[in-house]
Design a protein around this motif. Structure first.
Motif: not given
Length: 598
Positions: A52-57, A60-63, A67-74, A94-104
């Motif tokens: 839910i916090d991810f959806g609230f933008l 981008r914490d690498p931990k 993002f830590k297991h980016e290969n699993l959630f690509k 909001r996607g994992v691959d482009e987590a800084t690109k947001i749509s509404f």
């Protein structure tokens, strides 16, 4: 504003979670016996709050596990649907691959699925991250949080296990108190501007004090009197002007006259005085050395006894004892006197050494001046005067630098006094505001304090006190305490279980006090019933349902072993509508993410 739906573009791996108005339960069932005694089960009830916090933008914490297991959630794209204050809905993509690109996209109906929606149909597509946060802040319109944005207090709406350690200071608020205390004061109904101004003035005050110490260090312990510096500087500047005129005129008669006067009236007089002092001190040292040599006790009772024995005279008993006591007494006096004489001798020798050093310096100056006077080489005199002028100008430059530092120090001291007065004035205003809000039974703080105590009392049959006060530096301190029957604070709130209860009570009380404002209506509490006994679980559930009926949207997580007891054997604790997500430990299908644990 409430949560409406959380889903992904891969429903077979992350199924949709549809939230409802009222109580929302995420229930995890532990079916395998080997998992019953484990503290963590990795089913995803805690992860849901993070999503839910991810959806609230969130940043981008690498931990962060996505993002830590980016290969699993690509390839994953997540969608958070929110109900806005006007009854319409907003979906955040909001996607994992482009987590800084947001749509509404805003829409009228709830529980939509925009996973396949073309880019052209989004109201705003692939906005830059900071622009997207600004846009979301505007769309949510939580104006009761102003001047902060929507993310400032989101931690109080999304309490994970790590956020139950402190009632007021969230895990994300581990920085300076000035970062979070004004916000907490604001949602409690106090004047946050006074608190922000006080922190700002305090920070400026500490900076000025540090700068003043630096300036003092630059002065190097020199005279701290700008008037004296100005006087010395004026004299040296006048002397430099005279020497420059001599050089310009190439006429050293005046210089010869001044040097003669200086040798006769200053140097010779000073040398004579110092020689007299050295003679006096040398005589004193001689007397001290003589006194130290004389202070010896030559009478020995043992030798006297042998002498008297040879003469046939009795020297024993009380006579010998009296002599020994007399010698001991005199030795004590002598030792103390020797101590003072040695200290005086050290002072005298240090003074003689200082006088000798100064005499050597003055002697060299006298010799140089006499050489200057007896010299017939005008160019040598020109060089000597030039050297003197260079020295004078170096002294002038040093004094001007000192003067600059002293002026800066005076300015800083004035600024420090002004800032100190400002801090004192603000502190008085803060204390007055706290007193006024606390005494006013209709204030927001009084309402929150009352709701808070009612919640705790309904659960554990003890009142609780929410208090705010200004410490000796004028900064606000917040306290939440459980009271005993006599109304005294107890240590019960120090335990993790009751600390969690105080956090839950605080969050609910704040939400209730803001129900008539543009403020978030939902709250997520992870592991809400852990460690409580069955009676208290039932009491807390009753409170949560009461607040759900008032308009708050509680989202709670628990495992089946923490279930409160049912009202009767035929009625389940939670209805099927209340359980919005059911998790279990029998295979991957029971997890929030239907994959192997990472």
């Amino acid at each position: 504003m409430r949560l409406s739906k959380l889903y992904s573009n891969k429903p077979d791996l992350f199924g949709p979670v549809e939230f409802r108005v009222g109580l929302n339960v995420i229930l995890a069932e532990i079916r395998l016996p080997e998992n019953r005694d484990k503290d963590t089960h990795n089913l995803g009830k805690t992860t849901l709050g993070r999503m839910i916090d991810f959806g609230f933008l969130s940043g981008r914490d690498p931990k962060f596990f996505l993002f830590k297991h980016e290969n699993l959630f690509k390839g994953f794209v997540f969608f958070l649907e929110l109900e806005l204050g006007d009854g319409t809905y907003l979906t955040v993509r909001r996607g994992v691959d482009e987590a800084t690109k947001i749509s509404f996209k805003k829409h009228e109906a709830a529980h939509q699925d925009f996973a396949e929606l073309p880019a052209a149909d989004w109201d705003h597509f692939d906005l830059a991250f900071e622009r997207a946060r600004e846009m979301l802040d505007s769309l949510l319109d939580w104006r009761a949080l102003s001047p902060w944005d929507y993310r400032k207090g989101l931690g109080y709406q999304l309490r994970g296990q790590d956020d139950f350690q402190e009632v007021f200071q969230l895990r994300r608020f581990l920085g300076a108190h000035s970062d979070w205390k004004p916000y907490v004061a604001h949602i409690l109904g106090f004047n946050h501007k006074l608190i922000e101004q006080h922190y700002a003035k305090r920070e400026q005050l500490e900076e000025k004090r540090a700068t003043a110490e630096t300036v003092k260090t630059e002065l190097g312990g020199s005279v701290d009197d700008i008037s004296k510096i100005e006087g010395i500087l004026q004299l040296k500047q006048k002397d430099a002007e005279k020497k420059q005129k001599l050089l310009d005129a190439f006429d050293f008669r005046q210089q010869d006259k001044e040097r003669t006067k200086q040798v006769v009236e200053e140097l010779d007089a000073r040398i004579g005085a110092l020689n007299s002092q050295r003679y006096s001190q040398s005589q004193s040292r001689k007397k001290i050395v003589a006194s130290l040599e004389e202070d010896q006790i030559l009478f020995n009772p043992e030798d006297a006894q042998r002498l008297f024995d040879e003469a046939g005279v009795l020297f024993a008993g009380q006579i010998k004892k009296d002599f020994e006591q007399l010698i001991a007494f005199n030795r004590a006096l002598t030792d103390e006197r020797r101590k003072y004489l040695q200290e005086e001798r050290a002072d005298v020798e240090a003074d003689i050494k200082r006088i000798t050093t100064e005499l050597n310096t003055l002697g060299k100056r006298r010799s140089d001046m006499l050489g200057f006077l007896s010299s017939t080489d005008v160019f040598a005199k020109y060089k000597q005067v030039t050297d003197d002028l260079v020295t004078l100008r170096a002294d002038i430059a040093s004094l001007e630098k000192q003067r600059g530092f002293l002026r800066r120090l005076q300015e800083l001291r004035t600024e420090i006094r002004t800032l100190s007065e400002d801090c004192t004035h603000l502190q008085s205003q803060i204390e007055a505001d706290v007193e006024a809000q606390s005494a006013d039974g209709s204030s927001r703080f009084s309402a929150i304090r009352l709701y808070f105590s009612e919640i705790v009392e309904d659960v554990i049959a003890h009142k609780a006190l929410l208090s705010v006060y200004a410490n000796k530096e004028g900064h606000l301190e917040f306290k939440a305490e459980i009271l005993d029957d006599a109304g005294n604070a107890t240590s019960a709130d120090l335990g993790h279980t009751y600390r969690k209860l105080l956090c839950i009570a605080f969050d609910l009380a704040v939400l209730r006090s803001h129900l008539d404002e543009k403020f978030p209506r939902f709250v997520f509490h992870d592991g809400v019933f852990e460690s409580l006994d069955n009676r208290k679980k039932a009491n807390l559930l009753a409170v949560i349902r009461e607040y759900a009926d008032l308009g708050v949207q509680p989202v709670i997580t628990l495992i089946d072993s923490d279930l409160p007891p049912p009202a009767d054997d035929s009625t389940p604790v939670f209805s099927t509508e209340e359980v919005v997500l059911f998790l279990h430990d029998e295979g991957d299908d029971g997890r929030l993410f239907r994959t192997k644990a990472w």
